[in-house]
Design an enzyme around this catalytic site. Sequence first.
Site, PDB file in Angstrom:
ATOM      1  N   GLU A  54     -22.360  13.148 -62.005  1.00 29.42           N
ATOM      2  CA  GLU A  54     -21.278  12.501 -62.712  1.00 29.42           C
ATOM      3  C   GLU A  54     -20.537  11.600 -61.697  1.00 29.42           C
ATOM      4  O   GLU A  54     -20.245  10.556 -61.755  1.00 29.42           O
ATOM      5  CB  GLU A  54     -20.413  13.202 -63.678  1.00 29.42           C
ATOM      6  N   TYR A  55     -20.474  12.481 -60.454  1.00 32.72           N
ATOM      7  CA  TYR A  55     -19.366  11.935 -59.454  1.00 32.72           C
ATOM      8  C   TYR A  55     -20.150  10.438 -59.033  1.00 32.72           C
ATOM      9  O   TYR A  55     -19.705   9.397 -58.861  1.00 32.72           O
ATOM     10  CB  TYR A  55     -19.177  12.515 -58.321  1.00 32.72           C
ATOM     11  N   ASP A  56     -21.724  10.651 -58.742  1.00 30.47           N
ATOM     12  CA  ASP A  56     -22.313   9.408 -58.295  1.00 30.47           C
ATOM     13  C   ASP A  56     -22.224   8.351 -59.034  1.00 30.47           C
ATOM     14  O   ASP A  56     -22.280   7.317 -58.802  1.00 30.47           O
ATOM     15  CB  ASP A  56     -23.886   9.946 -57.943  1.00 30.47           C
ATOM     16  N   GLU A 135      -1.272  31.906 -39.702  1.00 31.19           N
ATOM     17  CA  GLU A 135      -2.341  31.211 -40.430  1.00 31.19           C
ATOM     18  C   GLU A 135      -3.468  31.101 -39.288  1.00 31.19           C
ATOM     19  O   GLU A 135      -3.290  31.490 -38.174  1.00 31.19           O
ATOM     20  CB  GLU A 135      -2.182  29.799 -40.728  1.00 31.19           C
ATOM     21  N   LYS A 137      -6.389  30.301 -36.670  1.00 32.17           N
ATOM     22  CA  LYS A 137      -6.746  29.033 -35.556  1.00 32.17           C
ATOM     23  C   LYS A 137      -7.930  28.625 -35.893  1.00 32.17           C
ATOM     24  O   LYS A 137      -9.044  29.337 -35.378  1.00 32.17           O
ATOM     25  CB  LYS A 137      -6.420  29.726 -34.220  1.00 32.17           C
ATOM     26  N   GLU A 196      -7.168  20.085 -37.775  1.00 34.34           N
ATOM     27  CA  GLU A 196      -8.469  20.396 -37.002  1.00 34.34           C
ATOM     28  C   GLU A 196      -9.537  20.048 -37.774  1.00 34.34           C
ATOM     29  O   GLU A 196      -9.607  20.575 -39.094  1.00 34.34           O
ATOM     30  CB  GLU A 196      -8.509  21.856 -36.820  1.00 34.34           C
ATOM     31  N   LYS A 344      -5.599  35.419 -29.904  1.00 34.39           N
ATOM     32  CA  LYS A 344      -6.881  35.184 -29.612  1.00 34.39           C
ATOM     33  C   LYS A 344      -7.873  36.448 -30.209  1.00 34.39           C
ATOM     34  O   LYS A 344      -7.434  37.493 -29.656  1.00 34.39           O
ATOM     35  CB  LYS A 344      -7.418  35.010 -28.328  1.00 34.39           C
ATOM     36  N   CYS A 438     -50.051  23.406 -22.060  1.00 36.45           N
ATOM     37  CA  CYS A 438     -49.759  23.963 -23.354  1.00 36.45           C
ATOM     38  C   CYS A 438     -50.258  25.660 -22.801  1.00 36.45           C
ATOM     39  O   CYS A 438     -51.292  25.909 -22.594  1.00 36.45           O
ATOM     40  CB  CYS A 438     -50.579  23.535 -24.303  1.00 36.45           C
ATOM     41  N   CYS A 461     -54.563  22.947 -31.631  1.00 35.80           N
ATOM     42  CA  CYS A 461     -54.310  24.000 -30.498  1.00 35.80           C
ATOM     43  C   CYS A 461     -53.810  25.399 -31.744  1.00 35.80           C
ATOM     44  O   CYS A 461     -53.218  24.863 -32.737  1.00 35.80           O
ATOM     45  CB  CYS A 461     -52.809  23.578 -30.027  1.00 35.80           C
TER      46      CYS A 461
END
Length: 598
Positions: A54-56, A135, A137, A196, A344, A438, A461
């Site tokens: 529908e979006y399309d 929140e 990182k 980010e 961290k 090879c 091969c």
Amino acid sequence: MYSKEQEIEFNKQSKEFIIHQKIDITSYDILKKCIQYHEWKYAVQNEPSISDFEYDQLFAILIAFEKKNPHLISSDSPSQRVSNDIVSEFHSVEHLTPMLSLENTYNIEDLKEFDKRIKKVIDLPEDEALDYLVEPKFDGGSLSIVYENDQLVRAATRGDGTKGEEMTANARTIKSLPLQAAFSKYGIVKAELRGEALIRKDHFRNANLKREAEGLPLLANPRNAATGVLRVKDPRETASRNLDIFIFQFSYAVDEQGVNQLAKFETQDQSIQALHDLGFKVSTVERKVNHGIDAVFHFIQQWAEKRDDYEFELDGMVIKVNELKIQERSGFTSHHPRWAVAFKFQAKQVTSTLLQVDFQVGKIGSITPVAKIEPVPLAGVTVSSISLHNEDFIVSKDIWYGDTVLVERAGDVIPYIVKSFPELRPSHAKRIVFPTECPVCNTTLIREEDESAWRCPNYECSAQVTQRLIHHVSKDAMDIDGLGSSLVERFVELGMIQNIADIYQLDYEKIATLDGMGEKSANKLRNAIDKAKQNPIHRVLHSLSIHHLGKKVSKLIAEHLDHVMDLQQWPLEKFIDIKDVGPVVGKNIIAFLLIKKT
Ligand code: IVH
């Protein structure tokens, strides 16, 4: 952002547009707003209220109208997200406010020290608790985004913090970034936000599966994937890579007189909520205002436990003094704000020793070097084997036999070698020499000019043959339930299958007599193989292991076919005529069919 009534209205209008398949000048604006609303539902709220189909359709109606009325197209139209213009170079631009970094902390003591410092600055007794907004990182590429008169006008990377590289065309392709936002509601005419750009872990995994299928080198981790996508020069390519963006800072806002408008907000949390209400993707369930540093630490620990299940890669949490007046009084160093720190998470990295390299032959003959390392536990699994991708990877990372190597495994992502330590190299260490022949059939390897892999050109091969059979039956291709790689290898060893056609002429009576099989398993396998015979053409095409013929291109070509064998009549032009199908894959298909004829 939208009231319940507005949401109902947009959905109603969308349905009407889809029924009538047409708009006029008066409904053009409404359709644009409907599409913007659906983009917000999908990309920001994560709860689409219409199907992709529908979006399309809505999008197609918009494009058809704009084609007939090009003079009406506005830059905030959803059709204008993705520019057709290739960016020749990224220009350097100055940020409105410096893009600073964050100081890192690793434990509760560091956090307590940070809390103490702030209290000292604002003369607060040590036993009183401050509010901190905490929140995630996010681990991607940092962007500064500027809005003027409610329109997105510029996006740039961090660069050296003062000047960054302008990436507006690429940033515009990110669906969770509004091209237009009503800052004027707050009397703001110019605003700068920080965020980010990220790629979801599942999109990252799919991107790598696709790259693997196309013989391209794999992306190391979601962070590299996101920053890499931002640097792509064709915005259409960026648009196809599913970037997302979390906004974490409202860094600049002025009215017409140039007067700071950020003072309108009392807290960090309020300023982020305002951005949320303007339609930006910010942390919502992910963020929390915590009272006191112990509560902060408790919240961080909860996140440390659930980070692997989170849809984006995180490398820690960020702790910000919530009250903006206190932020102001704390100020900045030249490197970071004094009112914020990063906590961290423990790096998912270990060192190990490289013992051996296996050179594996893939389904199109690409030779992948795979490092065997001293087994080490890392983020819940034991790692003993890691892809080295290709010769260039080995050379650029300066990896030798016997080297100490740093291994990382981010989230549920495949482990990779971050670096080697040449300074720790033992005297007996030896350079890794890439084979010229090879390792399975001894044919001289070749490397095309624009490819990163050495390939065995021998179609017969035996390693390639087996890998092609394994790909053929795999989930992505013919999806033959119960016929996994080990059973394929066993059938090959027993001489029961040598090519794809043999899979469809298996001797089930014989299979029933094999160790661990029996009649029931044989019957099950027969049913699964019979079912696969009904597969759509695009699956069959994809199952043939033709270089550059991935799932998407298979689908595009299959739309023009009644039967795979019709391709034997196709001249090269016919492939090229299909949008997004290039001459390279066309030539590969023609070459494949020639092999099959002979
Ligand atoms: S605040 C003045 N919040 O981490 C504001 N940064 O290591 C300073 N980052 O350059 C940044 N998630 O790109 C902040 N929730 C978050 C973040 C975050 C990721 C990045 C940001 C920054 C880097 C510093």
